[in-house]
Structures are given as structure tokens and as C-alpha cells.
Design a protein around this motif. Structure first.
Motif, mmCIF file in Angstrom:
data_model
loop_
_atom_site.group_PDB
_atom_site.id
_atom_site.type_symbol
_atom_site.label_atom_id
_atom_site.label_comp_id
_atom_site.label_asym_id
_atom_site.label_seq_id
_atom_site.Cartn_x
_atom_site.Cartn_y
_atom_site.Cartn_z
ATOM 1 N N ASN A 121 1.335 9.627 12.182
ATOM 2 C CA ASN A 121 1.660 9.910 10.778
ATOM 3 C C ASN A 121 2.708 8.949 10.221
ATOM 4 N N HIS A 122 3.654 8.513 11.067
ATOM 5 C CA HIS A 122 4.671 7.556 10.626
ATOM 6 C C HIS A 122 3.986 6.302 10.057
ATOM 7 N N TYR A 123 2.960 5.838 10.721
ATOM 8 C CA TYR A 123 2.271 4.606 10.318
ATOM 9 C C TYR A 123 1.311 4.840 9.161
ATOM 10 N N LEU A 124 0.760 6.027 9.062
ATOM 11 C CA LEU A 124 -0.176 6.312 7.969
ATOM 12 C C LEU A 124 0.538 6.377 6.617
ATOM 13 N N LEU A 125 1.867 6.457 6.621
ATOM 14 C CA LEU A 125 2.643 6.441 5.375
ATOM 15 C C LEU A 125 2.857 5.030 4.844
ATOM 16 N N ILE A 126 2.496 4.029 5.639
ATOM 17 C CA ILE A 126 2.693 2.632 5.231
ATOM 18 C C ILE A 126 1.790 2.309 4.048
ATOM 19 N N ARG A 127 2.387 1.686 3.056
ATOM 20 C CA ARG A 127 1.669 1.246 1.858
ATOM 21 C C ARG A 127 1.623 -0.268 1.890
ATOM 22 N N HIS A 128 0.426 -0.825 1.925
ATOM 23 C CA HIS A 128 0.310 -2.273 2.030
ATOM 24 C C HIS A 128 1.033 -2.942 0.872
ATOM 25 N N LEU A 186 4.810 -2.437 3.873
ATOM 26 C CA LEU A 186 4.571 -3.471 4.872
ATOM 27 C C LEU A 186 3.203 -4.120 4.694
ATOM 28 N N ASP A 187 3.108 -5.373 5.103
ATOM 29 C CA ASP A 187 1.794 -5.998 5.234
ATOM 30 C C ASP A 187 1.375 -5.838 6.689
ATOM 31 N N CYS A 188 0.289 -6.491 7.113
ATOM 32 C CA CYS A 188 -0.196 -6.293 8.479
ATOM 33 C C CYS A 188 0.802 -6.788 9.523
ATOM 34 N N TRP A 189 1.488 -7.916 9.261
ATOM 35 C CA TRP A 189 2.501 -8.394 10.209
ATOM 36 C C TRP A 189 3.697 -7.451 10.216
ATOM 37 N N GLY A 190 4.069 -6.923 9.063
ATOM 38 C CA GLY A 190 5.149 -5.946 8.989
ATOM 39 C C GLY A 190 4.837 -4.691 9.790
ATOM 40 N N ALA A 239 -3.649 -6.642 13.805
ATOM 41 C CA ALA A 239 -3.682 -5.198 13.998
ATOM 42 C C ALA A 239 -3.073 -4.903 15.362
ATOM 43 N N VAL A 240 -2.806 -3.633 15.627
ATOM 44 C CA VAL A 240 -2.277 -3.206 16.921
ATOM 45 C C VAL A 240 -3.351 -2.399 17.627
ATOM 46 N N PHE A 241 -3.593 -2.726 18.895
ATOM 47 C CA PHE A 241 -4.568 -1.994 19.688
ATOM 48 C C PHE A 241 -3.958 -0.680 20.148
ATOM 49 N N LEU A 242 -4.666 0.428 19.891
ATOM 50 C CA LEU A 242 -4.172 1.753 20.254
ATOM 51 C C LEU A 242 -4.788 2.290 21.537
ATOM 52 N N GLY A 243 -5.878 1.693 21.970
ATOM 53 C CA GLY A 243 -6.619 2.198 23.122
ATOM 54 C C GLY A 243 -7.900 2.864 22.666
ATOM 55 N N LYS A 244 -8.795 3.114 23.623
ATOM 56 C CA LYS A 244 -10.073 3.769 23.331
ATOM 57 C C LYS A 244 -10.823 3.096 22.191
ATOM 58 N N GLY A 245 -10.704 1.776 22.103
ATOM 59 C CA GLY A 245 -11.447 1.028 21.100
ATOM 60 C C GLY A 245 -10.931 1.155 19.681
ATOM 61 N N GLU A 246 -9.691 1.641 19.512
ATOM 62 C CA GLU A 246 -9.147 1.820 18.164
ATOM 63 C C GLU A 246 -7.991 0.871 17.885
ATOM 64 N N MET A 247 -7.826 0.557 16.605
ATOM 65 C CA MET A 247 -6.732 -0.301 16.159
ATOM 66 C C MET A 247 -6.025 0.354 14.985
ATOM 67 N N LEU A 248 -4.776 -0.043 14.791
ATOM 68 C CA LEU A 248 -3.962 0.393 13.663
ATOM 69 C C LEU A 248 -3.701 -0.836 12.816
ATOM 70 N N HIS A 249 -4.010 -0.744 11.518
ATOM 71 C CA HIS A 249 -3.778 -1.894 10.649
ATOM 72 C C HIS A 249 -3.701 -1.474 9.197
ATOM 73 N N THR A 250 -3.300 -2.415 8.384
ATOM 74 C CA THR A 250 -3.245 -2.225 6.943
ATOM 75 C C THR A 250 -3.760 -3.498 6.299
ATOM 76 N N GLY A 251 -4.251 -3.388 5.104
ATOM 77 C CA GLY A 251 -4.788 -4.565 4.446
ATOM 78 C C GLY A 251 -4.665 -4.473 2.948
ATOM 79 N N LEU A 252 -4.985 -5.570 2.302
ATOM 80 C CA LEU A 252 -4.866 -5.675 0.865
ATOM 81 C C LEU A 252 -5.518 -4.488 0.160
ATOM 82 N N ASN A 253 -4.739 -3.813 -0.669
ATOM 83 C CA ASN A 253 -5.183 -2.650 -1.443
ATOM 84 C C ASN A 253 -5.633 -1.483 -0.574
#
Length: 122
Positions: A4-11, A21-25, A84-98
Motif C-alpha cells: 500500500n505504501h507504494y500504491l500511493l505513489i503518484r507518477h 515519484l517517477d519510475c527511478w524514484g 521496475a522492481v521485481f517482486l517475485g512470482k513473475g510480478e513487478m512494481l512500477h509507475t509510468g507516465l499518467n
């Protein structure tokens, strides 16, 4: 890890202050919070600049050796354009334009080459 901490990120282009944050952030925030590793914030720089400054701290790894926290880099014509960041089990965490941050299956972005990297601290 509290997703949830990461899902609050606004690109935010070149964003380095949570939750804007952007994706590098997002990678910087994840490494600081989850792995206790400080990465260069590269304030006012693009993802390409951040990658260039930090690339000696990472080594490329084969896709079948990825582990939690590895960085997924997306390239077009040899130039990095997204991470993006690899989370495991084939999933990644990332953000992108808009788009806000999200966890989803690792997939190729259109016309992209995917490469995986592990930080020297791991």
C-alpha cells in the motif's frame, strides 16, 4: 513489505519526493525502505541519467535468477526508458507516465528489450 505504501505513489516526471515519484524514484524509495540501500537520487535528471550514474553498482543477471528487489530495465534501440522492481512470482512494481504505481505481471512493453539487474549490496 507493505504494498500500500507504494500504491500511493503518484507518477511525477523526475519526481524524487514521496509520494511524487517517477519510475527511478520508485526504485530509490524501494531500495531505501525495503533493502536499506541508498541510491543516487539524481535530482532533476532523467531515468537515463540515473541509470548511467548507478550502472556500475548493478550487475546484469539472467532472467531465471531474478529475486525480490532486482531491477527490471526496459530498453528501446539500446536506450533505457523505464525501470521496475521485481517482486517475485513473475510480478513487478512500477509507475509510468499518467499512471499511478501498481504491481502487475512482468511483461514486455511495446518494442522493448527487458534486462534484469542486481545491486552490488545483494
Amino acid at each position: 513489505m507493505q504494498l500500500n505504501h507504494y500504491l500511493l505513489i503518484r507518477h511525477t516526471p523526475n519526481g524524487r519526493k514521496y509520494p511524487y515519484l517517477d519510475c527511478w524514484g520508485l526504485v530509490i524509495e524501494f531500495y531505501r525502505r525495503e533493502l536499506g540501500t541508498e541510491l543516487d537520487e539524481c535530482t532533476d535528471f532523467s531515468i537515463k541519467d540515473g541509470y548511467e550514474k548507478e550502472k556500475n553498482s548493478f550487475r546484469e543477471i539472467p532472467p531465471d535468477e531474478t529475486a525480490f528487489g532486482d531491477v527490471i530495465a526496459f530498453f528501446r534501440h539500446g536506450m533505457i526508458f523505464h525501470v521496475a522492481v521485481f517482486l517475485g512470482k513473475g510480478e513487478m512494481l512500477h509507475t509510468g507516465l499518467n499512471r499511478h504505481a501498481r504491481a502487475e505481471k512482468v511483461r514486455s512493453l511495446q518494442f522493448a528489450e527487458i534486462r534484469f539487474f542486481r545491486h552490488a549490496s545483494r
